[in-house]
Design a protein around this motif. Structure first.
Motif, PDB file in Angstrom:
ATOM      1  N   LYS A   1       0.836  -1.195   0.000  1.00  0.00           N
ATOM      2  CA  LYS A   1       0.000   0.000   0.000  1.00  0.00           C
ATOM      3  C   LYS A   1       0.871   1.246   0.000  1.00  0.00           C
ATOM      4  O   LYS A   1       1.820   1.363   0.776  1.00  0.00           O
ATOM      5  CB  LYS A   1      -0.934  -0.002   1.208  1.00  0.00           C
ATOM      6  N   ALA A   2       0.530   2.183  -0.894  1.00  0.00           N
ATOM      7  CA  ALA A   2       1.229   3.465  -0.988  1.00  0.00           C
ATOM      8  C   ALA A   2       0.255   4.592  -0.673  1.00  0.00           C
ATOM      9  O   ALA A   2      -0.875   4.610  -1.180  1.00  0.00           O
ATOM     10  CB  ALA A   2       1.826   3.661  -2.377  1.00  0.00           C
ATOM     11  N   LEU A   3       0.695   5.517   0.151  1.00  0.00           N
ATOM     12  CA  LEU A   3      -0.071   6.719   0.450  1.00  0.00           C
ATOM     13  C   LEU A   3       0.495   7.848  -0.389  1.00  0.00           C
ATOM     14  O   LEU A   3       1.653   8.242  -0.227  1.00  0.00           O
ATOM     15  CB  LEU A   3       0.038   7.051   1.949  1.00  0.00           C
ATOM     16  N   ASP A   4      -0.304   8.364  -1.321  1.00  0.00           N
ATOM     17  CA  ASP A   4       0.122   9.400  -2.265  1.00  0.00           C
ATOM     18  C   ASP A   4      -0.443  10.736  -1.794  1.00  0.00           C
ATOM     19  O   ASP A   4      -1.643  11.003  -1.949  1.00  0.00           O
ATOM     20  CB  ASP A   4      -0.373   9.047  -3.672  1.00  0.00           C
ATOM     21  N   LEU A   5       0.419  11.585  -1.212  1.00  0.00           N
ATOM     22  CA  LEU A   5       0.000  12.878  -0.685  1.00  0.00           C
ATOM     23  C   LEU A   5       0.307  13.985  -1.683  1.00  0.00           C
ATOM     24  O   LEU A   5       1.314  13.938  -2.381  1.00  0.00           O
ATOM     25  CB  LEU A   5       0.713  13.160   0.644  1.00  0.00           C
ATOM     26  N   PHE A   6      -0.557  15.006  -1.716  1.00  0.00           N
ATOM     27  CA  PHE A   6      -0.521  16.041  -2.764  1.00  0.00           C
ATOM     28  C   PHE A   6      -0.677  15.342  -4.120  1.00  0.00           C
ATOM     29  O   PHE A   6       0.059  15.610  -5.076  1.00  0.00           O
ATOM     30  CB  PHE A   6       0.795  16.831  -2.735  1.00  0.00           C
ATOM     31  N   ALA A   7      -1.641  14.455  -4.222  1.00  0.00           N
ATOM     32  CA  ALA A   7      -1.733  13.507  -5.345  1.00  0.00           C
ATOM     33  C   ALA A   7      -2.222  14.132  -6.635  1.00  0.00           C
ATOM     34  O   ALA A   7      -1.996  13.571  -7.714  1.00  0.00           O
ATOM     35  CB  ALA A   7      -2.654  12.350  -4.959  1.00  0.00           C
TER      36      ALA A   7
ATOM     37  N   ILE B   1       0.844   0.621   5.824  1.00  0.00           N
ATOM     38  CA  ILE B   1       1.440   1.456   4.787  1.00  0.00           C
ATOM     39  C   ILE B   1       2.866   0.977   4.496  1.00  0.00           C
ATOM     40  O   ILE B   1       3.671   0.802   5.409  1.00  0.00           O
ATOM     41  CB  ILE B   1       1.464   2.933   5.215  1.00  0.00           C
ATOM     42  N   ASP B   2       3.162   0.780   3.231  1.00  0.00           N
ATOM     43  CA  ASP B   2       4.498   0.361   2.820  1.00  0.00           C
ATOM     44  C   ASP B   2       5.337   1.504   2.264  1.00  0.00           C
ATOM     45  O   ASP B   2       6.563   1.408   2.242  1.00  0.00           O
ATOM     46  CB  ASP B   2       4.383  -0.740   1.758  1.00  0.00           C
ATOM     47  N   LEU B   3       4.680   2.580   1.810  1.00  0.00           N
ATOM     48  CA  LEU B   3       5.410   3.688   1.206  1.00  0.00           C
ATOM     49  C   LEU B   3       4.564   4.950   1.274  1.00  0.00           C
ATOM     50  O   LEU B   3       3.360   4.907   1.011  1.00  0.00           O
ATOM     51  CB  LEU B   3       5.742   3.371  -0.258  1.00  0.00           C
ATOM     52  N   ILE B   4       5.204   6.062   1.639  1.00  0.00           N
ATOM     53  CA  ILE B   4       4.547   7.368   1.615  1.00  0.00           C
ATOM     54  C   ILE B   4       5.211   8.221   0.545  1.00  0.00           C
ATOM     55  O   ILE B   4       6.430   8.437   0.581  1.00  0.00           O
ATOM     56  CB  ILE B   4       4.645   8.086   2.973  1.00  0.00           C
ATOM     57  N   HIS B   5       4.418   8.684  -0.410  1.00  0.00           N
ATOM     58  CA  HIS B   5       4.918   9.584  -1.451  1.00  0.00           C
ATOM     59  C   HIS B   5       4.346  10.972  -1.214  1.00  0.00           C
ATOM     60  O   HIS B   5       3.145  11.131  -0.986  1.00  0.00           O
ATOM     61  CB  HIS B   5       4.501   9.100  -2.842  1.00  0.00           C
ATOM     62  N   MET B   6       5.219  11.990  -1.320  1.00  0.00           N
ATOM     63  CA  MET B   6       4.785  13.374  -1.103  1.00  0.00           C
ATOM     64  C   MET B   6       5.332  14.259  -2.220  1.00  0.00           C
ATOM     65  O   MET B   6       6.534  14.272  -2.481  1.00  0.00           O
ATOM     66  CB  MET B   6       5.306  13.887   0.247  1.00  0.00           C
ATOM     67  N   SER B   7       4.437  14.988  -2.874  1.00  0.00           N
ATOM     68  CA  SER B   7       4.822  15.976  -3.895  1.00  0.00           C
ATOM     69  C   SER B   7       4.299  17.338  -3.459  1.00  0.00           C
ATOM     70  O   SER B   7       3.305  17.837  -4.009  1.00  0.00           O
ATOM     71  CB  SER B   7       4.242  15.601  -5.263  1.00  0.00           C
ATOM     72  N   PRO B   8       4.941  17.962  -2.450  1.00  0.00           N
ATOM     73  CA  PRO B   8       4.451  19.265  -1.981  1.00  0.00           C
ATOM     74  C   PRO B   8       4.528  20.310  -3.080  1.00  0.00           C
ATOM     75  O   PRO B   8       5.266  20.145  -4.067  1.00  0.00           O
ATOM     76  CB  PRO B   8       5.395  19.597  -0.818  1.00  0.00           C
ATOM     77  N   PRO B   9       3.771  21.405  -2.958  1.00  0.00           N
ATOM     78  CA  PRO B   9       3.719  22.417  -4.019  1.00  0.00           C
ATOM     79  C   PRO B   9       5.109  22.846  -4.481  1.00  0.00           C
ATOM     80  O   PRO B   9       6.009  23.098  -3.668  1.00  0.00           O
ATOM     81  CB  PRO B   9       2.972  23.574  -3.364  1.00  0.00           C
ATOM     82  N   CYS B  10       5.262  22.935  -5.809  1.00  0.00           N
ATOM     83  CA  CYS B  10       6.569  23.272  -6.382  1.00  0.00           C
ATOM     84  C   CYS B  10       6.682  24.737  -6.764  1.00  0.00           C
ATOM     85  O   CYS B  10       7.768  25.205  -7.132  1.00  0.00           O
ATOM     86  CB  CYS B  10       6.838  22.401  -7.608  1.00  0.00           C
ATOM     87  N   GLN B  11       5.578  25.503  -6.686  1.00  0.00           N
ATOM     88  CA  GLN B  11       5.571  26.846  -7.262  1.00  0.00           C
ATOM     89  C   GLN B  11       6.617  27.777  -6.632  1.00  0.00           C
ATOM     90  O   GLN B  11       7.163  28.654  -7.309  1.00  0.00           O
ATOM     91  CB  GLN B  11       4.175  27.472  -7.120  1.00  0.00           C
ATOM     92  N   ALA B  12       6.915  27.582  -5.356  1.00  0.00           N
ATOM     93  CA  ALA B  12       7.911  28.435  -4.700  1.00  0.00           C
ATOM     94  C   ALA B  12       9.319  28.179  -5.217  1.00  0.00           C
ATOM     95  O   ALA B  12      10.228  28.980  -4.979  1.00  0.00           O
ATOM     96  CB  ALA B  12       7.871  28.217  -3.190  1.00  0.00           C
ATOM     97  N   PHE B  13       9.502  27.051  -5.943  1.00  0.00           N
ATOM     98  CA  PHE B  13      10.833  26.678  -6.416  1.00  0.00           C
ATOM     99  C   PHE B  13      10.960  26.707  -7.939  1.00  0.00           C
ATOM    100  O   PHE B  13      12.015  26.375  -8.469  1.00  0.00           O
ATOM    101  CB  PHE B  13      11.175  25.271  -5.909  1.00  0.00           C
ATOM    102  N   THR B  14       9.897  27.089  -8.629  1.00  0.00           N
ATOM    103  CA  THR B  14       9.980  27.125 -10.081  1.00  0.00           C
ATOM    104  C   THR B  14      10.818  28.314 -10.528  1.00  0.00           C
ATOM    105  O   THR B  14      11.077  29.250  -9.758  1.00  0.00           O
ATOM    106  CB  THR B  14       8.582  27.225 -10.709  1.00  0.00           C
TER     107      THR B  14
END
Length: 250
Positions: free
Chosen positions: A5-11, A76-89
């Motif tokens: 099971k993967a938890l996809d945050l900011f999916a 949970i076997d894996l947590i994926h996080m893609s927090p907002p990228c706009q501050a780093f573009t």
């Protein structure tokens, strides 16, 4: 045999979700934007705050999803996080903006759960990340035919911080590619090169071409395509994580 099971945050609209599904995971997706999350192909979804989900897992040991299902911390076997990228573009990196910088809070909260985790972001977020690994379209052979019959290759670097030893499939190398393209919303609006010159910042005019270039088959918006992780990247990360789990079990 139970699937991991993967938890996809900011999916968002599900680029990473699809990749983890291809790697054999049951994916539980969380995003604050209902209009985007509804396009995400995850079976279990939650419209909510990703950081609060991490807090709930730490305090209560479970999270409830909108379909009535729940996810236990111990499952949970894996947590994926893609927090907002706009501050780093490009144009924002290194400046104070109103966009939140959530990489550090994500790391701190995920580390408290003592689970394998992934933090993904754009190239200019590198200084905020710990030993990130870069993945690019050339590593996965991602390419397609543009509207005029010219083959274009995906040049889209994304950084992945993990708390295990993630390795890229091969070095990033576009030396044999005459024409490359990306998928960047801001560049498409105001730069001649992004519209017409098939070098790094070029963005194809048709969404169908962009989707093929990214390796996306499900329905996404233009913004969803601009912001998503190509599924092949997440599939590679997910498979690497599964190998890590097998090694630890052994």
């Amino acid at each position: 045999m139970n699937r991991p099971k993967a938890l996809d945050l900011f999916a968002c609209e599900g680029g990473a979700t699809v990749g983890y599904q291809r790697a054999g995971y049951d994916v539980y997706a969380v995003d604050m934007d209902h209009s985007r999350l509804k396009r995400n192909p995850a079976e279990h979804k939650l419209v909510g705050d990703a950081l609060k989900v991490l807090d709930d897992l730490y305090v209560m040991g479970r999270v409830f999803f909108d379909d009535g299902s729940s996810l236990e911390l111990t499952d949970i076997d894996l947590i994926h996080m893609s927090p907002p990228c706009q501050a780093f573009t490009r144009g924002n990196a290194g400046r104070e903006t109103s966009w939140p910088k959530l990489i550090e809070p994500c790391r701190e909260k995920a580390a408290m759960l003592d689970l394998p985790y992934v933090i993904e972001n754009v190239k200019d977020a590198g200084p905020e990340m710990v030993d990130p690994v870069g993945l690019c379209g050339c590593m996965f052979g991602l390419s397609t035919i543009d509207t005029d019959g010219v083959r274009i290759h995906l040049q889209r670097l994304r950084l992945f911080e993990t708390n295990w030893n993630l390795q890229p499939p091969r070095p990033c190398d576009h030396s044999t590619h005459e024409w490359v393209a990306g998928a960047y919303g801001g560049a498409r609006r105001d730069k001649y090169e992004a519209k017409y010159v098939r070098k790094g910042g070029y963005v194809p005019r048709e969404k169908a071409v962009v989707k093929r270039l990214l390796g996306i088959e499900h329905d996404v918006t233009w913004n969803g395509a601009f912001e998503c992780i190509p599924p092949a990247y997440a599939e590679w990360v997910g498979l690497n994580a599964r190998v890590q789990l097998i090694k630890e079990a052994a």
